[in-house]
Scaffold this motif. Structure first.
Motif, PDB file in Angstrom:
ATOM      1  N   LYS A 147       0.850  -1.190   0.000  1.00  0.00           N
ATOM      2  CA  LYS A 147       0.000   0.000   0.000  1.00  0.00           C
ATOM      3  C   LYS A 147       0.888   1.243   0.000  1.00  0.00           C
ATOM      4  O   LYS A 147       1.747   1.404   0.864  1.00  0.00           O
ATOM      5  CB  LYS A 147      -0.905   0.026   1.230  1.00  0.00           C
ATOM      6  CG  LYS A 147      -1.987  -1.050   1.241  1.00  0.00           C
ATOM      7  CD  LYS A 147      -3.125  -0.705   0.294  1.00  0.00           C
ATOM      8  CE  LYS A 147      -4.269  -1.709   0.420  1.00  0.00           C
ATOM      9  NZ  LYS A 147      -5.390  -1.386  -0.478  1.00  0.00           N
ATOM     10  N   VAL A 148       0.665   2.105  -0.967  1.00  0.00           N
ATOM     11  CA  VAL A 148       1.395   3.368  -1.057  1.00  0.00           C
ATOM     12  C   VAL A 148       0.407   4.491  -0.770  1.00  0.00           C
ATOM     13  O   VAL A 148      -0.575   4.664  -1.497  1.00  0.00           O
ATOM     14  CB  VAL A 148       2.032   3.551  -2.449  1.00  0.00           C
ATOM     15  CG1 VAL A 148       2.785   4.867  -2.521  1.00  0.00           C
ATOM     16  CG2 VAL A 148       2.969   2.399  -2.763  1.00  0.00           C
ATOM     17  N   LYS A 149       0.650   5.253   0.276  1.00  0.00           N
ATOM     18  CA  LYS A 149      -0.277   6.294   0.699  1.00  0.00           C
ATOM     19  C   LYS A 149       0.417   7.651   0.749  1.00  0.00           C
ATOM     20  O   LYS A 149       1.644   7.736   0.792  1.00  0.00           O
ATOM     21  CB  LYS A 149      -0.849   5.963   2.082  1.00  0.00           C
ATOM     22  CG  LYS A 149      -1.634   4.667   2.144  1.00  0.00           C
ATOM     23  CD  LYS A 149      -2.156   4.417   3.547  1.00  0.00           C
ATOM     24  CE  LYS A 149      -2.951   3.106   3.611  1.00  0.00           C
ATOM     25  NZ  LYS A 149      -3.471   2.859   4.983  1.00  0.00           N
ATOM     26  N   VAL A 150      -0.399   8.698   0.739  1.00  0.00           N
ATOM     27  CA  VAL A 150       0.134  10.051   0.905  1.00  0.00           C
ATOM     28  C   VAL A 150       0.596  10.218   2.347  1.00  0.00           C
ATOM     29  O   VAL A 150      -0.151   9.931   3.288  1.00  0.00           O
ATOM     30  CB  VAL A 150      -0.932  11.106   0.572  1.00  0.00           C
ATOM     31  CG1 VAL A 150      -0.347  12.511   0.714  1.00  0.00           C
ATOM     32  CG2 VAL A 150      -1.481  10.895  -0.837  1.00  0.00           C
ATOM     33  N   GLY A 151       1.818  10.669   2.539  1.00  0.00           N
ATOM     34  CA  GLY A 151       2.345  10.857   3.884  1.00  0.00           C
ATOM     35  C   GLY A 151       1.703  12.027   4.612  1.00  0.00           C
ATOM     36  O   GLY A 151       1.205  12.983   3.994  1.00  0.00           O
ATOM     37  N   ARG A 152       1.709  11.971   5.942  1.00  0.00           N
ATOM     38  CA  ARG A 152       1.114  13.038   6.741  1.00  0.00           C
ATOM     39  C   ARG A 152       1.841  14.365   6.547  1.00  0.00           C
ATOM     40  O   ARG A 152       1.218  15.430   6.503  1.00  0.00           O
ATOM     41  CB  ARG A 152       1.133  12.639   8.217  1.00  0.00           C
ATOM     42  CG  ARG A 152       0.199  11.476   8.569  1.00  0.00           C
ATOM     43  CD  ARG A 152       0.225  11.204  10.063  1.00  0.00           C
ATOM     44  NE  ARG A 152      -0.666  10.092  10.405  1.00  0.00           N
ATOM     45  CZ  ARG A 152      -0.850   9.635  11.643  1.00  0.00           C
ATOM     46  NH1 ARG A 152      -0.172  10.196  12.645  1.00  0.00           N
ATOM     47  NH2 ARG A 152      -1.678   8.635  11.876  1.00  0.00           N
ATOM     48  N   LYS A 153       3.151  14.310   6.424  1.00  0.00           N
ATOM     49  CA  LYS A 153       3.915  15.540   6.220  1.00  0.00           C
ATOM     50  C   LYS A 153       3.552  16.205   4.896  1.00  0.00           C
ATOM     51  O   LYS A 153       3.536  17.437   4.800  1.00  0.00           O
ATOM     52  CB  LYS A 153       5.417  15.244   6.261  1.00  0.00           C
ATOM     53  CG  LYS A 153       5.938  14.856   7.640  1.00  0.00           C
ATOM     54  CD  LYS A 153       7.445  14.653   7.611  1.00  0.00           C
ATOM     55  CE  LYS A 153       7.984  14.273   8.996  1.00  0.00           C
ATOM     56  NZ  LYS A 153       9.449  14.048   8.964  1.00  0.00           N
ATOM     57  N   ALA A 154       3.249  15.394   3.873  1.00  0.00           N
ATOM     58  CA  ALA A 154       2.876  15.950   2.578  1.00  0.00           C
ATOM     59  C   ALA A 154       1.541  16.681   2.661  1.00  0.00           C
ATOM     60  O   ALA A 154       1.347  17.721   2.013  1.00  0.00           O
ATOM     61  CB  ALA A 154       2.800  14.837   1.538  1.00  0.00           C
ATOM     62  N   ILE A 155       0.602  16.144   3.446  1.00  0.00           N
ATOM     63  CA  ILE A 155      -0.702  16.794   3.595  1.00  0.00           C
ATOM     64  C   ILE A 155      -0.547  18.120   4.328  1.00  0.00           C
ATOM     65  O   ILE A 155      -1.140  19.142   3.950  1.00  0.00           O
ATOM     66  CB  ILE A 155      -1.674  15.861   4.346  1.00  0.00           C
ATOM     67  CG1 ILE A 155      -1.908  14.584   3.522  1.00  0.00           C
ATOM     68  CG2 ILE A 155      -2.996  16.562   4.622  1.00  0.00           C
ATOM     69  CD1 ILE A 155      -2.739  13.541   4.235  1.00  0.00           C
TER      70      ILE A 155
END
Length: 358
Positions: A147-155
């Motif tokens: 699973k590849v997800k958007v990181g929290r730091k990116a958000i």
């Protein structure tokens, strides 16, 4: 072995770094964010690529090791950010591999492996790489899959960038220019993260955040209430100065989990610097004309997106907002920027008019 190229690299490395307005000499390392960083990282770490490539097994050897449950290695590197993936091994094997990589970097590349930034982890615990969070989860078949997800730091980072593009700007800067800049940020971020499994869910939440950041920026700039802002600038579920100039939405970018080979590079063609870019890059001076972006859209809508000179159909990118009477013939800029003194001209007609006046 090209002396001109080596001299250019030397000048880039020795150009210095500015800290709190004071330029300090650079005696070691590469300036952070400099254009030479990824180039030199690829030059130096090319040896690491070959070293890790030699550690892996491929083809028939790969199948044999898999059938006997023996370890295998793959790696991924982007400039100086890299990951090594090891299958069917214990932690001791991974520790030995880490020590081999550390010794190789020290002896062959002249580099030290960062102890605080390097760690060994299991994929089920998840880890961040290039702003993505990579882990495992239950797939549609009920099995564990990557699973590849958007990181929290990116958000958190994109929300901060939207604030910088929309709210924390000079008061003179027009709303349309802010929308164009923020839309470019949204499209760039979405195209980067559209491969993430949770992109659609994250995009939905970010669209809500971006809408309210924009509304607050407009209210602050024009000193109006939220209700008045919605009556004037809300266009359905969007916000903007015109149907052709609205804030882009994260959800407009379709998720894409599979990629084909990249298209060959095609160099672009030169074009005029349009009004939005001119205003966004403007350094305020006595000759500055801030806020012209909104006037341009009002004139475009009034003129029906046609050039007043030749009647050709135009867009914001192929037209200019032209002053019918020169600015210097008015007592102040506000009088010159009256909508009755603004006309829409295509690039060619604007060039001819400027040539005639000069």
């Amino acid at each position: 072995m090209d002396n001109k190229f080596l001299n250019l690299i030397h000048r880039l490395l020795k150009t210095g770094v500015e800290i709190d307005g004071v330029v300090h000499p650079t005696t070691k390392g590469v300036p952070q964010g400099g254009v030479a960083s990824p180039l030199l990282a690829n030059v130096v770490l090319n040896k690491l690529d070959w070293f890790l490539q030699s550690k892996g097994f491929y083809g028939a050897a790969k199948r044999r090791r898999s059938s006997h449950s023996l370890p295998n290695i793959r790696f991924c590197r982007y400039a100086d950010d890299w990951c090594v993936f090891v299958t069917r091994c214990n932690r001791q094997y991974a520790e030995r591999l880490k020590d081999e990589i550390r010794d190789f970097l020290r002896e062959t590349c002249g580099l030290e492996l960062s102890a605080e930034k390097t760690r060994i982890t299991h994929v089920r615990d998840g880890y961040d790489f290039l702003a993505f969070n990579i882990g495992v989860g239950v797939g549609q078949s009920g099995k564990m899959v990557p699973k590849v997800k958007v990181g929290r730091k990116a958000i958190a980072s994109i929300q901060r960038r939207l604030g910088e593009s929309l709210r924390y700007r000079p008061m003179q800067e027009s709303i349309s220019v802010r929308l164009v800049r923020a839309s470019a940020v949204i499209r760039g971020w979405s195209n980067y993260f559209k491969a993430a499994h949770n992109f659609s869910r994250v995009a939905h939440g970010l669209d809500h955040k971006a809408f309210w950041i924009t509304a607050k920026a407009i209210c602050r700039k024009e000193d109006i209430s939220t209700a008045k802002c919605f009556r004037k600038y809300r266009l359905g579920n969007r916000i903007g100065v015109h149907e052709a100039c609205t804030l882009a939405r994260f959800q407009e970018t379709a998720p894409s989990y599979y990629y084909s080979s990249p298209e060959p590079y095609q160099p672009g063609c030169d074009r005029y610097l349009d009004d939005d870019e001119w205003e966004a890059a403007l350094v305020l001076s006595e000759h500055a004309r801030p806020g012209s972006g909104d006037l341009k859209w009002k004139a475009l809508a009034r003129d029906g997106f046609h050039c007043r000179g030749c009647a050709v159909v135009v867009s914001a990118k192929t037209s200019h907002a032209d002053h019918i009477r020169p600015v210097n013939s008015f007592a102040n800029l506000e009088m010159a920027n009256d909508l009755d003194n603004i006309q829409t001209l295509c690039l060619w007609c604007h060039k001819l008019k400027t040539a005639r006046e000069s």
